[in-house]
Design a protein around this motif. Structure first.
Motif, PDB file in Angstrom:
ATOM      1  N   ARG A 170       0.824  -1.209   0.000  1.00 17.87           N
ATOM      2  CA  ARG A 170       0.000   0.000   0.000  1.00 17.87           C
ATOM      3  C   ARG A 170       0.860   1.261   0.000  1.00 17.87           C
ATOM      4  NH1 ARG A 170      -3.333   2.302   4.927  1.00 17.87           N
ATOM      5  NH2 ARG A 170      -4.875   3.631   3.870  1.00 17.87           N
ATOM      6  N   ALA A 213       2.486   1.821  -3.382  1.00 18.21           N
ATOM      7  CA  ALA A 213       1.522   2.295  -4.376  1.00 18.21           C
ATOM      8  C   ALA A 213       1.241   3.784  -4.216  1.00 18.21           C
ATOM      9  CB  ALA A 213       0.223   1.499  -4.264  1.00 18.21           C
ATOM     10  N   HIS A 214       1.131   4.244  -2.978  1.00 15.47           N
ATOM     11  CA  HIS A 214       0.863   5.671  -2.745  1.00 15.47           C
ATOM     12  C   HIS A 214       2.081   6.530  -3.092  1.00 15.47           C
ATOM     13  CE1 HIS A 214      -3.183   5.924  -0.946  1.00 15.47           C
ATOM     14  NE2 HIS A 214      -2.964   4.659  -0.605  1.00 15.47           N
ATOM     15  N   PRO A 218       2.637   5.734  -7.708  1.00 15.29           N
ATOM     16  CA  PRO A 218       1.433   5.258  -8.402  1.00 15.29           C
ATOM     17  C   PRO A 218       1.694   4.754  -9.818  1.00 15.29           C
ATOM     18  CG  PRO A 218       1.429   7.659  -8.192  1.00 15.29           C
ATOM     19  CD  PRO A 218       2.529   7.148  -7.316  1.00 15.29           C
ATOM     20  N   PHE A 257       3.285   1.350  -9.505  1.00 13.58           N
ATOM     21  CA  PHE A 257       2.253   0.404  -9.080  1.00 13.58           C
ATOM     22  C   PHE A 257       1.398  -0.014 -10.270  1.00 13.58           C
ATOM     23  CE2 PHE A 257      -2.138  -0.320  -7.525  1.00 13.58           C
ATOM     24  CZ  PHE A 257      -1.909  -1.442  -6.750  1.00 13.58           C
ATOM     25  N   ALA A 258       1.034   0.944 -11.113  1.00 18.01           N
ATOM     26  CA  ALA A 258       0.258   0.613 -12.314  1.00 18.01           C
ATOM     27  C   ALA A 258       1.070  -0.282 -13.238  1.00 18.01           C
ATOM     28  CB  ALA A 258      -0.158   1.893 -13.034  1.00 18.01           C
ATOM     29  N   GLN A 294       0.910  -4.068 -12.925  1.00 17.36           N
ATOM     30  CA  GLN A 294      -0.274  -4.769 -13.404  1.00 17.36           C
ATOM     31  C   GLN A 294      -0.137  -5.143 -14.871  1.00 17.36           C
ATOM     32  OE1 GLN A 294      -1.683  -5.130 -10.580  1.00 17.36           O
ATOM     33  NE2 GLN A 294      -0.546  -3.385  -9.745  1.00 17.36           N
ATOM     34  N   GLN A 325      -4.349  -5.411  -4.202  1.00 15.39           N
ATOM     35  CA  GLN A 325      -4.411  -4.637  -5.434  1.00 15.39           C
ATOM     36  C   GLN A 325      -5.750  -3.918  -5.575  1.00 15.39           C
ATOM     37  OE1 GLN A 325      -3.484  -6.754  -9.080  1.00 15.39           O
ATOM     38  NE2 GLN A 325      -4.693  -5.322 -10.285  1.00 15.39           N
ATOM     39  N   GLY A 326      -6.823  -4.638  -5.304  1.00  7.36           N
ATOM     40  CA  GLY A 326      -8.148  -4.040  -5.445  1.00  7.36           C
ATOM     41  C   GLY A 326      -8.373  -2.882  -4.501  1.00  7.36           C
ATOM     42  N   SER A 363      -6.064   0.120  -5.415  1.00  7.44           N
ATOM     43  CA  SER A 363      -6.488   0.750  -6.665  1.00  7.44           C
ATOM     44  C   SER A 363      -7.702   1.646  -6.435  1.00  7.44           C
ATOM     45  CB  SER A 363      -6.820  -0.308  -7.721  1.00  7.44           C
ATOM     46  OG  SER A 363      -5.664  -1.041  -8.074  1.00  7.44           O
ATOM     47  N   LEU A 365      -6.521   4.739  -4.457  1.00 10.40           N
ATOM     48  CA  LEU A 365      -5.808   5.706  -5.290  1.00 10.40           C
ATOM     49  C   LEU A 365      -6.746   6.480  -6.202  1.00 10.40           C
ATOM     50  CD1 LEU A 365      -2.648   3.645  -6.348  1.00 10.40           C
ATOM     51  CD2 LEU A 365      -2.711   5.620  -4.814  1.00 10.40           C
ATOM     52  N   SER A 366      -7.856   5.855  -6.582  1.00  8.60           N
ATOM     53  CA  SER A 366      -8.816   6.540  -7.450  1.00  8.60           C
ATOM     54  C   SER A 366      -9.708   7.505  -6.683  1.00  8.60           C
ATOM     55  CB  SER A 366      -9.683   5.511  -8.181  1.00  8.60           C
ATOM     56  OG  SER A 366     -10.603   4.900  -7.290  1.00  8.60           O
TER      57      SER A 366
END
Length: 198
Positions: free
Chosen positions: A90, A93-94, A97, A100-101, A104, A150-151, A154, A157-158
């Protein structure tokens, strides 16, 4: 001819930084050339295409996160290890970003095999063995953890959790604890013999 100072490794790192700045989908060889103040032709000695560049960014991200997660989990077990692993994902990802993308991105089988992706799986399995899960159930649980991390991240982040209470941090703590309880009480699913009768 290769331009002095440019290497595949440096370009991959530059692509990863660019992904964090403008978004992974926007990363191209032309954009990276502008970042290095060179002509795109100077980069094609090291990268074949924008797709190749994106794959290299994915490899950078997978390696960086594997290192971070391994360090975070070291010396911990069960819920503490689970929390350390989840928080490593986490936080990364922050902070990154675009990287992190990139993780995938679907890699071809050869690239995936030489990536650090398997390190992530081995790390999860090491944690799951503390819960006495079989090899087969570890596979199911690895998929569960990966999709949950991941879910959630994601969606976070959105901005999906930005306008409601309680905070996403509080929900995250509940999710980690819930995963721990689930793994503690994991039950092997027996075949449904009634439905399998001919």
């Amino acid at each position: 001819m290769a331009r002095a100072g440019l290497t595949a490794e440096r370009l991959a790192q530059g692509g990863a930084d660019l992904a964090d700045e403008i978004g992974f989908e926007q990363v191209t060889v032309a954009g990276l050339a502008r970042r290095f103040k060179v002509k795109p032709a100077s980069l094609y000695f090291h990268v074949r295409s924008s797709a190749d560049l994106k794959a290299r960014v994915a490899l950078v991200a997978l390696a960086e996160l594997a290192d971070r997660a391994s360090e975070a989990v070291a010396g911990r077990s069960r819920e503490a290890a689970l929390a350390a692993l989840g928080n490593a994902y986490r936080n990364y990802a922050h902070e990154h970003p675009g990287r992190f993308a990139a993780m995938q991105l679907r890699l071809d089988s050869e690239t995936a095999a030489r990536s650090d992706g398997p390190r992530h799986t081995r790390l999860m399995r090491a944690i799951l063995r503390e819960y006495q899960l079989s090899e087969a159930d570890q596979t199911h649980a690895v998929r569960l953890l990966g999709s949950t991390f991941q879910g959630y991240v994601s969606l976070e982040l959105s901005g999906s959790f930005s306008h409601s209470e309680p905070s996403s941090n509080e929900s995250w703590e509940h999710i980690i604890h819930g995963l721990h309880i689930l793994l503690q009480n994991w039950q092997v699913r027996q075949p449904d013999t009634a439905n399998n009768r001919e």
